[in-house]
Design a protein around this motif. Structure first.
Motif, short mmCIF file in Angstrom:
data_model
loop_
_atom_site.label_atom_id
_atom_site.label_comp_id
_atom_site.label_asym_id
_atom_site.label_seq_id
_atom_site.Cartn_x
_atom_site.Cartn_y
_atom_site.Cartn_z
N LEU A 1 0.84 -1.21 0.00
CA LEU A 1 0.00 0.00 0.00
C LEU A 1 0.87 1.25 0.00
N THR A 2 1.97 1.21 0.72
CA THR A 2 2.91 2.34 0.71
C THR A 2 3.50 2.52 -0.68
N ALA A 3 3.91 1.42 -1.31
CA ALA A 3 4.48 1.49 -2.66
C ALA A 3 3.45 2.02 -3.65
N LEU A 4 2.21 1.58 -3.54
CA LEU A 4 1.16 2.04 -4.45
C LEU A 4 0.88 3.52 -4.25
N GLN A 5 0.91 4.00 -3.01
CA GLN A 5 0.72 5.42 -2.76
C GLN A 5 1.86 6.23 -3.39
N ARG A 6 3.06 5.72 -3.30
CA ARG A 6 4.21 6.41 -3.92
C ARG A 6 4.07 6.44 -5.45
N LEU A 7 3.57 5.35 -6.02
CA LEU A 7 3.33 5.34 -7.47
C LEU A 7 2.23 6.31 -7.84
N HIS A 8 1.24 6.47 -6.99
CA HIS A 8 0.20 7.47 -7.23
C HIS A 8 0.81 8.86 -7.14
N ASP A 9 1.64 9.11 -6.14
CA ASP A 9 2.28 10.42 -6.01
C ASP A 9 3.17 10.75 -7.21
N ALA A 10 3.74 9.71 -7.83
CA ALA A 10 4.60 9.88 -9.01
C ALA A 10 3.79 9.92 -10.30
N GLU A 11 2.46 9.88 -10.19
CA GLU A 11 1.53 9.93 -11.32
C GLU A 11 1.63 8.70 -12.23
#
Length: 83
Positions: A68-78
């Motif tokens: 979930l942390t990795a997915l949030q970072r991928l969301h932040d990176a667009e």
């Protein structure tokens, strides 16, 4: 719960280590170093929510917070969008 989808301007290329994600809009290159994470990113939009996508990819319950942390970072990176 959150439902993610691959950003329409992102291309994924499979690599030995996982995949490369390239955003054609902001020109950002992101390395995905985990095969299960690549599966979740590719298939997230096909599931009701991210929990279903993680379960379908075989992510163990104990590892879900890290994903979930990795997915949030991928969301932040667009790389991912929220639906």
């Amino acid at each position: 719960m959150t439902r993610y989808a691959l950003h329409p301007q992102v291309g994924l290329r499979d690599e030995q280590f996982g995949a490369l994600a390239y955003h054609y809009g902001n020109r950002r290159l992101t390395f995905l170093n985990d095969a299960r994470l690549v599966t979740v990113v590719r298939t997230a939009a096909e599931h009701q929510d991210i929990d279903d996508a993680l379960a379908a990819a075989g992510v163990p319950d104990g590892q879900r917070p890290a994903y979930l942390t990795a997915l949030q970072r991928l969301h932040d990176a667009e790389i991912l969008t929220c639906e």
